[in-house]
Design an enzyme around this catalytic site. Structure first.
Site, PDB file in Angstrom:
ATOM      1  N   ASP A   1       0.787  -1.091   0.116  1.00 12.68           N
ATOM      2  CA  ASP A   1       0.082   0.026   0.099  1.00 12.68           C
ATOM      3  C   ASP A   1       0.863   1.341  -0.050  1.00 12.68           C
ATOM      4  OD1 ASP A   1       0.801  -0.372   2.538  1.00 12.68           O
ATOM      5  OD2 ASP A   1      -1.057  -0.930   3.473  1.00 12.68           O
TER       6      ASP A   1
ATOM      7  N   ASN B   1      -7.629  -3.122  14.187  1.00 18.34           N
ATOM      8  CA  ASN B   1      -8.914  -3.250  13.809  1.00 18.34           C
ATOM      9  C   ASN B   1      -9.104  -4.479  12.956  1.00 18.34           C
ATOM     10  OD1 ASN B   1      -7.995  -2.317  11.690  1.00 18.34           O
ATOM     11  ND2 ASN B   1      -9.323  -0.618  11.514  1.00 18.34           N
TER      12      ASN B   1
ATOM     13  N   HIS C   1      -7.300  -5.143   9.946  1.00 18.25           N
ATOM     14  CA  HIS C   1      -6.979  -4.438   8.712  1.00 18.25           C
ATOM     15  C   HIS C   1      -5.772  -5.134   8.352  1.00 18.25           C
ATOM     16  CE1 HIS C   1      -4.756  -0.429   9.331  1.00 18.25           C
ATOM     17  NE2 HIS C   1      -3.925  -1.217   9.500  1.00 18.25           N
TER      18      HIS C   1
ATOM     19  N   GLU D   1      -9.764  -2.097   5.143  1.00 20.06           N
ATOM     20  CA  GLU D   1     -10.355  -1.767   6.589  1.00 20.06           C
ATOM     21  C   GLU D   1     -11.610  -2.543   6.496  1.00 20.06           C
ATOM     22  OE1 GLU D   1      -8.760  -0.151   8.569  1.00 20.06           O
ATOM     23  OE2 GLU D   1      -7.912   1.674   7.700  1.00 20.06           O
TER      24      GLU D   1
HETATM   25  C1  F6R Z   1       1.367  -1.487   6.151  1.00 21.84           C
HETATM   26  C2  F6R Z   1       0.278  -2.002   6.285  1.00 21.84           C
HETATM   27  C3  F6R Z   1      -0.676  -2.269   7.395  1.00 21.84           C
HETATM   28  C4  F6R Z   1       0.177  -2.330   8.800  1.00 21.84           C
HETATM   29  C5  F6R Z   1      -0.614  -2.126  10.144  1.00 21.84           C
HETATM   30  C6  F6R Z   1       0.103  -2.460  11.303  1.00 21.84           C
HETATM   31  O1  F6R Z   1       2.043  -1.519   4.953  1.00 21.84           O
HETATM   32  O2  F6R Z   1      -0.275  -2.623   5.285  1.00 21.84           O
HETATM   33  O3  F6R Z   1      -1.675  -2.927   7.437  1.00 21.84           O
HETATM   34  O4  F6R Z   1       0.874  -3.528   8.621  1.00 21.84           O
HETATM   35  O5  F6R Z   1      -1.367  -1.006   9.904  1.00 21.84           O
HETATM   36  O6  F6R Z   1       0.955  -1.290  11.250  1.00 21.84           O
HETATM   37  P1  F6R Z   1       2.113  -1.340  12.369  1.00 21.84           P
HETATM   38  O7  F6R Z   1       2.947  -2.428  12.102  1.00 21.84           O
HETATM   39  O8  F6R Z   1       2.774  -0.081  12.549  1.00 21.84           O
HETATM   40  O9  F6R Z   1       1.576  -1.581  13.906  1.00 21.84           O
END
Ligand code: F6R
Length: 241
Positions: A67, A136, A138, A143
Site C-alpha cells: 500500500d 482493527n 485490517h 479496512e
Molecule cells: C502497512 C500495512 C498495514 C500495517 C498495519 C500495522 O504496509 O499494510 O496493514 O501492517 O497498519 O502497522 P504497524 O506495524 O505499524 O502496527
C-alpha cells in the site's frame, strides 16, 4: 494456519527473517509482497544483517508493496516509498527495476490499480506475502466493513487507523485520509502468507484472526480460508489465544 509464538519482538523478527530468507534461498527470483509500519522493521534489520554476512542474495527477487498513502510524494519521509528505501532497499542488492510500490501521487488512481494487479500477475503472482495487522484487523489497508473491494483500490482510512498511524506524523491532521491498497483477493492469491504482530494492542485482532468468525468486519479473519498461512507473534500479541 500455523501460529508461532516467540518471546518478544526481537525473536519474532528473527524468525520472520529466517522464513523470508528460506523463501529467497529456495527460489532466488521469488516475488515478495512487503508491508510497512513498525512491525516488520526488526525483520528488515535482520535481513540486512544476513545480506551483509553474504547469507542472502536479493539480486533476482522482485517486490510488491502492499500500500501507499495518497498525495505523499516518494521524497516525503512519511511515504511508504521513503520508508522502504530508508529501512530496507537501500541496504540490499535488489535492482531498482524489481521494486514495485503503488504511486500515491497518480492522477489516475483507477488505472494505477489495474496496472498494479496486472504487474503482479505478469510477475507470476506473489510467492510470499508479508503482512502486519491493524488493531482493527485490517491487512494492507483493507479496512473492516460490510463489503470489501477485493482488487487493488483506493480506500478511505478508518478513523482508528488514522489515530494509530498519527504516531508517525507531527499531528493527526497530517495523516492522509486516503491510501491505495492491494485488495484481499490479491493477498489471498499469494502462495504463502506470513503475518506478523507484536504487542498487547494487537492481541484482540490476533484472536479474531485465528479463531473468530470469518467476516469482512475483521479482514484478517479471511486468512483462515488460505491454506499456507504462518503467523509469527510475540507473547504480548498472543495474550488472548
Ligand atoms: C502497512 C500495512 C498495514 C500495517 C498495519 C500495522 O504496509 O499494510 O496493514 O501492517 O497498519 O502497522 P504497524 O506495524 O505499524 O502496527
Amino acid at each position: 494456519m500455523r501460529v508461532i509464538i516467540e518471546k518478544d519482538y526481537k525473536a519474532m523478527s528473527k524468525k520472520a527473517a529466517l522464513l523470508v530468507a528460506s523463501q529467497v534461498r529456495l527460489k532466488p527470483d521469488s516475488v515478495l509482497g512487503l508491508a510497512t509500519g513498525s512491525t516488520p522493521l526488526g525483520m528488515y534489520d535482520e535481513l540486512i544483517e544476513m545480506y551483509n554476512k553474504d547469507e542472502i542474495d536479493f539480486s533476482e527477487a522482485k517486490t510488491f508493496n502492499l500500500d501507499e498513502y495518497c498525495n505523499l510524494s516518494p521524497e516525503n519521509p512519511q511515504s511508504y516509498h521513503y520508508y522502504m528505501n530508508d529501512n530496507f532497499f537501500s541496504y540490499i542488492n535488489i535492482p531498482e527495476k524489481n521494486i514495485n510500490i503503488l504511486d500515491g501521487m497518480t492522477d489516475d488512481v483507477k488505472r494505477e490499480c489495474i496496472e498494479y494487479d496486472m504487474k503482479i500477475k505478469r510477475a507470476g503472482g506473489i510467492d510470499l506475502q508479508v503482512l502486519g495487522i491493524g488493531p482493527n484487523g485490517h491487512i494492507g489497508f483493507n479496512e473492516p466493513g460490510e463489503r470489501l473491494n477485493v482488487k487493488t483500490h483506493q480506500v478511505d482510512l478508518a478513523e482508528e487507523t488514522i489515530e494509530a498511524n498519527s504516531r508517525f506524523f507531527d499531528s493527526k491532521e497530517e495523516v492522509p485520509k486516503k491510501a491505495i491498497t492491494v485488495g484481499i483477493a490479491t493477498i489471498l492469491k499469494a502462495r504463502r502468507i506470513l503475518l506478523l504482530a507484536s504487542g498487547k494492542n494487537k492481541a484482540h485482532a490476533i484472536k479474531e484472526t485465528v479463531s473468530g468468525h470469518v467476516s469482512t468486519q475483521v479482514p484478517s479473519s479471511l486468512l483462515q480460508t488460505h491454506p499456507e498461512v504462518t503467523i509469527i507473534i510475540d507473547e504480548a500479541a498472543a495474550e488472548l489465544i
